[in-house]
Write an enzyme that holds these catalytic residues in place. Sequence first.
Site, short mmCIF file in Angstrom:
data_model
loop_
_atom_site.label_atom_id
_atom_site.label_comp_id
_atom_site.label_asym_id
_atom_site.label_seq_id
_atom_site.Cartn_x
_atom_site.Cartn_y
_atom_site.Cartn_z
N GLY A 31 -21.52 -9.74 -7.61
CA GLY A 31 -23.08 -9.32 -7.93
C GLY A 31 -24.05 -9.64 -6.84
CD GLU B 94 -28.72 -13.61 -6.65
OE1 GLU B 94 -28.00 -15.57 -6.83
OE2 GLU B 94 -28.22 -13.42 -8.03
#
Length: 930
Positions: free
Chosen positions: A345, A382
Amino acid sequence: MGKVYYISKNVGLGLLVLGVSALATIIALSIAYDKEKAKNQGRPGDGAADSTSMPTPPATLFTPKEPWDRYRLPDSLVPVSYNVTLWPRLEPNADGLYIFTGHSAVVFKCVKETDLIIIHSNKLNLTNFHGHLAKLSGLDEVTAPTIQKSWLVVKTEFLVLQLRSRLAVGATYVLYIEFQGELADDLEGFYRSEYTEDGVKKVVATSQMQATYARKTFPCFDEPAMKAVFSVTIIHKRGTVALSNDAADGVIDGMPVKVTTFEPTERMSTYLLAFIVSDFVSIQSNQNNNLLIRIWARKKAIDDRQGDYALNVTGPILQFYERYYNATYPLSKSDQIALPDFNAGAMENWGLVTYRETALLYDPIVSSTGNKERVTTVIAHELAHMWFGNLVTLRWWNDLWLNEGFASYVEYLGADYAEPTWDMKDQIILYDMYKAFAVDALASSHPLSCREEEVNDPAQISEMFNTISYNKGAAVLRMLSEFLTEPVFARGLSSYLNTFAFDNTEYTDLWDHLQKAVENTPGIHIPHTVHDIMNRWTLQMGFPVVTIDTRTGILPYPNNHYWLKHKQINTNSLMRVSGQDWVLANTNVSGYFRVNYDLENWSRLLSLLNTNHKALSVINRAQIIDDAFNLARAKIISTTLALTTTKYLSKEKDYIPWESVLRNLNYYILMFDRTEVYGALQAYLKKQIQPLFEHFRTITANWTRVPSGHTDQYNQINAIGIACSMGVRGCRELIRGWYRQWMETPNHNPIHPNLKSTVYCSAIAFGGTEEWDFAWMKFKNTTVASEASRLRAAMACTKTPWLLNRYLEYTLDPTKIRKQDATSTIQYIAQNVVGLPLAWNFIRARWSYIFQQYGKGSFSFSSLISGITKRFSTEFELQELKKFKEDNLHVGFGSATLALEQAIEKTTANIKWVTENKAQVLKWFTEASK
């Protein structure tokens, strides 16, 4: 320490235990972990669904005799710095291959006497220097030994240099290597991504190093503990831009090629490196204390303002983490880039985060609320790694759960800060807690943390990127945070990050710093150390079921005694109730455990749902449903009791309870949609969903407005999707009308972005070839990744077998379906009851090819097996699955090895469950649908 609240309801509803959360349970159960169990070995087990016994690993057939036959690097050499130059060619050579060339010089220190240099190198052609594959020299007047011989070891992915004499302990050396590699489209290491813009084919050189692919880009000590400083130079085509982890230090133009050099990185791990060459453009901001924040993407995507939303939320999320960690962002810039081809992803490369386009780009006209939420949560995930994982890195992959589990937990905090009206913190229960429970109830589950020696080769490492590491990791860390309280947890975390900055740790180092935070906080006391408490949750698999007997106030020890050191029985008079009073435990669902009650209390809770369900929060309504269904699956309570929790649904308007019900009833649909039970189930769900469908028809003024609440928008999608599937009058006509209107005016789509996934799927399912071909045409022409993703999933909804078979063939043609999307498209087809046998036959016939092309190191490959086998519930399917395993042992299963074992276990359990429950489930749905 947290608190337990007992609240008396003034409206006669009795006692609600609002805080028997993780800390209360831990204290009440006196959880402590003795050293013998901490070895994570040989626990006895009774084979129950939540058994904590660890599966015995298979005996190793190959015992390595030489250091280069082992997958782990020797501990004799430590890298200090690298100087790496790469030159990717964005046009094919005379042989039709895309290649890159480069050279690297690694400075390393000898810490143990050795006459061997072992360094990772995979799929690289190395230049021969006078009969050897590298040059060795010494620094600071050190004389380097001469190389006797050098060779590559394919199995363990090593370059080995045998020296004529030993390296000196404490001395520093330089290893210089020149190499050439293929810039392939395999989504690993330094690879090629392609897209078409204005009819012109464009090529991007990009990278994915995690977990073991830096060695495919340049020879390196490719383990997370082998941190070093990297000085990078990229030679690239004029008209393109080069990006890497740090800021560009200089660009030489005016020649046939450009040369971009980058500032030396901080001390970091190889798996976090990133190298990209493209003609992408960016938008930027300098609002965060002059920190340069840039969003990169295809020019058309940026021109269409698809990067604006990501840019707007990145700054606030970084600010939140700086305060949460009490540590400034450690780099000079934050680049984020959307790639047309990307297997995961997203990837937290330090300073240059890479994303699938669907995870970073949001089109304000075409994209849905769900797309927007995905962008927010993935960015938050992230960016959480920039500190936890990048600044401080786990020593080895056996502790991956702490890295990914932590980011999976705090992503909700970061997203909640960026979008405070979305109630993001509640959604961890649906997306992480319940997802983890489903896998962790299997005997083939595994503990969060395992012994280092159990994770060695690349396939074993890839296998660690799973539901347990991400979702259970998030659930357990959330429990710990609430147990210690968020301020204490954050202080311990800050201490940990500042102590180990630019270094490596083991998970127990975090426990040490959390323990110090507890000890330094006046007024907080915990019954045992953080180590002892958390080892119970991390070194054994499964979870406890806490049973409360409201007739006596007794909380006996959990059904599985491995959760306790002392098996005492706890009695609490406040838990003893009668009459209309009721008890509900773990009300924030912060504890990673299920709760069971005596039948009288279950009956009182069910009565409350039916008479005044809003007396309970939406989380608690979802919790009652999910606990009941899963306790029934484990045969702790009856199946009919679990089904009875859904009877009140005709009055329910909120998303989280409905989503909990639909996820649990989805298991019944999977088990019974090929049997006579499905008709009765369909009639019942039609009856229950009709009021919700009418509710949304009313509040949206006959589907012309968008519900104002974030989760209401999600529940509208549920209402339409289920209503159409179950045959609610008017629903299918509505769907068909919208889709037909779009087909008649292809440049004007009347379907609201929130409803597109449901409408596309339903219209294609109810339609034929014309509807499918229209979707395919739109899929091929769209420039918005989220729209392409919706159409790709919807085309798998057709009920026409030949269309599904043709679509399966498309999945292995990268000109039709991108490699990154192949396995998920096969899964979409398998989710279709008509497509299941077609997809199963397809992967069995082509397993060797699929495994070689898509499965060797892909994190997502395991979901292909689990996705296709979800419906398996017959003895015939079980035997087919076992034969598939036997027939392909010589090929292998890579990161899907554990998923295959879990599929066999789940199928066996499904067969048993269907046999035991089919008759009573048919009877219950038949009577309840009247």
